[in-house]
Motif scaffolding. Structure first.
Motif, PDB file in Angstrom:
ATOM      1  N   MET A   1       0.857  -1.177   0.000  1.00 23.62           N
ATOM      2  CA  MET A   1       0.000   0.000   0.000  1.00 23.62           C
ATOM      3  C   MET A   1       0.895   1.229   0.000  1.00 23.62           C
ATOM      4  O   MET A   1       1.953   1.243   0.618  1.00 23.62           O
ATOM      5  N   LEU A   2       0.441   2.279  -0.670  1.00 22.44           N
ATOM      6  CA  LEU A   2       1.208   3.505  -0.822  1.00 22.44           C
ATOM      7  C   LEU A   2       0.494   4.671  -0.153  1.00 22.44           C
ATOM      8  O   LEU A   2      -0.729   4.765  -0.208  1.00 22.44           O
ATOM      9  N   SER A   3       1.268   5.549   0.475  1.00 24.33           N
ATOM     10  CA  SER A   3       0.765   6.820   1.006  1.00 24.33           C
ATOM     11  C   SER A   3       1.532   7.928   0.304  1.00 24.33           C
ATOM     12  O   SER A   3       2.767   7.910   0.261  1.00 24.33           O
ATOM     13  N   LEU A   4       0.801   8.876  -0.275  1.00 26.61           N
ATOM     14  CA  LEU A   4       1.412   9.990  -1.000  1.00 26.61           C
ATOM     15  C   LEU A   4       0.802  11.286  -0.483  1.00 26.61           C
ATOM     16  O   LEU A   4      -0.423  11.426  -0.466  1.00 26.61           O
ATOM     17  N   THR A   5       1.651  12.209  -0.039  1.00 31.41           N
ATOM     18  CA  THR A   5       1.205  13.516   0.437  1.00 31.41           C
ATOM     19  C   THR A   5       1.792  14.577  -0.480  1.00 31.41           C
ATOM     20  O   THR A   5       2.991  14.573  -0.751  1.00 31.41           O
ATOM     21  N   TYR A   6       0.940  15.481  -0.957  1.00 34.96           N
ATOM     22  CA  TYR A   6       1.401  16.557  -1.825  1.00 34.96           C
ATOM     23  C   TYR A   6       0.831  17.883  -1.345  1.00 34.96           C
ATOM     24  O   TYR A   6      -0.156  17.942  -0.606  1.00 34.96           O
ATOM     25  N   PHE A   7       1.456  18.954  -1.787  1.00 36.58           N
ATOM     26  CA  PHE A   7       0.983  20.315  -1.592  1.00 36.58           C
ATOM     27  C   PHE A   7       0.742  20.916  -2.959  1.00 36.58           C
ATOM     28  O   PHE A   7       1.434  20.583  -3.923  1.00 36.58           O
ATOM     29  N   SER A   8      -0.228  21.826  -3.052  1.00 35.36           N
ATOM     30  CA  SER A   8      -0.444  22.572  -4.287  1.00 35.36           C
ATOM     31  C   SER A   8      -1.151  23.880  -3.964  1.00 35.36           C
ATOM     32  O   SER A   8      -1.627  24.083  -2.849  1.00 35.36           O
ATOM     33  N   THR A  49      -3.280  13.821   1.408  1.00 29.85           N
ATOM     34  CA  THR A  49      -2.667  12.501   1.491  1.00 29.85           C
ATOM     35  C   THR A  49      -3.630  11.508   0.868  1.00 29.85           C
ATOM     36  O   THR A  49      -4.816  11.503   1.193  1.00 29.85           O
ATOM     37  N   LEU A  50      -3.110  10.712  -0.045  1.00 32.71           N
ATOM     38  CA  LEU A  50      -3.848   9.615  -0.661  1.00 32.71           C
ATOM     39  C   LEU A  50      -3.226   8.312  -0.184  1.00 32.71           C
ATOM     40  O   LEU A  50      -1.997   8.190  -0.163  1.00 32.71           O
ATOM     41  N   GLU A  51      -4.059   7.341   0.182  1.00 29.59           N
ATOM     42  CA  GLU A  51      -3.580   6.042   0.642  1.00 29.59           C
ATOM     43  C   GLU A  51      -4.356   4.951  -0.059  1.00 29.59           C
ATOM     44  O   GLU A  51      -5.565   5.080  -0.268  1.00 29.59           O
ATOM     45  N   GLY A  52      -3.655   3.878  -0.400  1.00 34.45           N
ATOM     46  CA  GLY A  52      -4.338   2.748  -1.012  1.00 34.45           C
ATOM     47  C   GLY A  52      -3.390   1.942  -1.862  1.00 34.45           C
ATOM     48  O   GLY A  52      -2.163   2.076  -1.755  1.00 34.45           O
ATOM     49  N   ALA A  60      -4.465   8.287  -9.379  1.00 36.30           N
ATOM     50  CA  ALA A  60      -5.195   9.453  -8.859  1.00 36.30           C
ATOM     51  C   ALA A  60      -4.286  10.677  -8.820  1.00 36.30           C
ATOM     52  O   ALA A  60      -4.686  11.772  -9.234  1.00 36.30           O
ATOM     53  N   PHE A  61      -3.063  10.505  -8.347  1.00 33.60           N
ATOM     54  CA  PHE A  61      -2.150  11.651  -8.289  1.00 33.60           C
ATOM     55  C   PHE A  61      -1.804  12.140  -9.695  1.00 33.60           C
ATOM     56  O   PHE A  61      -1.672  13.348  -9.912  1.00 33.60           O
ATOM     57  N   GLY A  62      -1.689  11.242 -10.646  1.00 33.17           N
ATOM     58  CA  GLY A  62      -1.431  11.650 -12.028  1.00 33.17           C
ATOM     59  C   GLY A  62      -2.512  12.579 -12.553  1.00 33.17           C
ATOM     60  O   GLY A  62      -2.220  13.568 -13.236  1.00 33.17           O
ATOM     61  N   VAL A  75       5.274  16.769  -4.495  1.00 35.01           N
ATOM     62  CA  VAL A  75       5.123  15.647  -3.568  1.00 35.01           C
ATOM     63  C   VAL A  75       6.032  15.893  -2.376  1.00 35.01           C
ATOM     64  O   VAL A  75       7.236  16.077  -2.520  1.00 35.01           O
ATOM     65  N   ALA A  76       5.439  15.882  -1.188  1.00 34.68           N
ATOM     66  CA  ALA A  76       6.203  16.071   0.045  1.00 34.68           C
ATOM     67  C   ALA A  76       6.612  14.732   0.653  1.00 34.68           C
ATOM     68  O   ALA A  76       7.631  14.650   1.344  1.00 34.68           O
ATOM     69  N   LEU A  77       5.816  13.685   0.399  1.00 35.94           N
ATOM     70  CA  LEU A  77       6.080  12.386   1.016  1.00 35.94           C
ATOM     71  C   LEU A  77       5.455  11.295   0.165  1.00 35.94           C
ATOM     72  O   LEU A  77       4.295  11.381  -0.229  1.00 35.94           O
ATOM     73  N   ARG A  78       6.239  10.288  -0.159  1.00 34.22           N
ATOM     74  CA  ARG A  78       5.756   9.087  -0.854  1.00 34.22           C
ATOM     75  C   ARG A  78       6.382   7.915  -0.128  1.00 34.22           C
ATOM     76  O   ARG A  78       7.598   7.793  -0.101  1.00 34.22           O
ATOM     77  N   GLU A  79       5.540   7.079   0.516  1.00 30.91           N
ATOM     78  CA  GLU A  79       6.095   5.964   1.269  1.00 30.91           C
ATOM     79  C   GLU A  79       5.163   4.762   1.273  1.00 30.91           C
ATOM     80  O   GLU A  79       3.941   4.904   1.221  1.00 30.91           O
ATOM     81  N   ALA A  80       5.780   3.579   1.318  1.00 32.72           N
ATOM     82  CA  ALA A  80       5.028   2.349   1.478  1.00 32.72           C
ATOM     83  C   ALA A  80       4.549   2.285   2.921  1.00 32.72           C
ATOM     84  O   ALA A  80       5.299   2.614   3.846  1.00 32.72           O
TER      85      ALA A  80
END
Length: 137
Positions: A1-8, A49-52, A60-62, A75-80
């Motif tokens: 599973m991936l967690s991605l946090t971004y700012f915009s 933050t998107l998780e899944g 989704a981030f694309g 992207v501020a954080l991308r982690e398993a």
């Protein structure tokens, strides 16, 4: 599973009706993809933050990265991860009252509550959200 946090930054300010419409649209789409997370918006700034499943998060981030409503996306954080930090989808609104927010599906008191939401430390994604909540005017 991936967690991605971004700012915009929003390309243009979003009003209450636009944010409610966004919430309705995104919740349905994320449910179908098995995504959870947290999206906060305040004064033209987003942190999400998107998780899944990895592929669903990246897809989704694309879409977000090329969405004309966003600019300066990074992207501020991308982690398993093995556990979701935000097991339900919610959206924070600063422009509406507490009474109004309680009538919106998926809304919670995330922006009003200071400090960690669970055990001290929390997830790294939660640290970004706490900083956004505490330092956004």
């Amino acid at each position: 599973m991936l967690s991605l946090t971004y700012f915009s930054t929003a390309s243009s300010a979003l009003g209450k009706d636009q944010l409610v419409g966004l919430l309705d649209h995104v919740r349905a789409k994320n449910d179908a993809l098995g995504l959870t997370g947290m999206l906060l918006y305040s004064d033209g700034s987003f942190v999400q933050t998107l998780e899944g499943p990895d592929e669903a998060v990246e897809e989704a981030f694309g879409r977000i990265a090329v969405d004309p409503r966003h600019r300066d996306v990074f992207v501020a954080l991308r982690e398993a991860v093995t556990e979701r930090a935000f097991p339900t989808w919610s959206m924070g609104f600063r422009e509406i009252s507490r009474e109004e927010s309680e009538t919106l599906p998926g809304f919670n008191d995330y922006l009003q509550v200071r400090g960690p939401r669970r055990e001290p430390g929390g997830s790294r994604a939660e640290a970004f959200h706490r900083a956004f909540r505490e330092f956004t005017p």
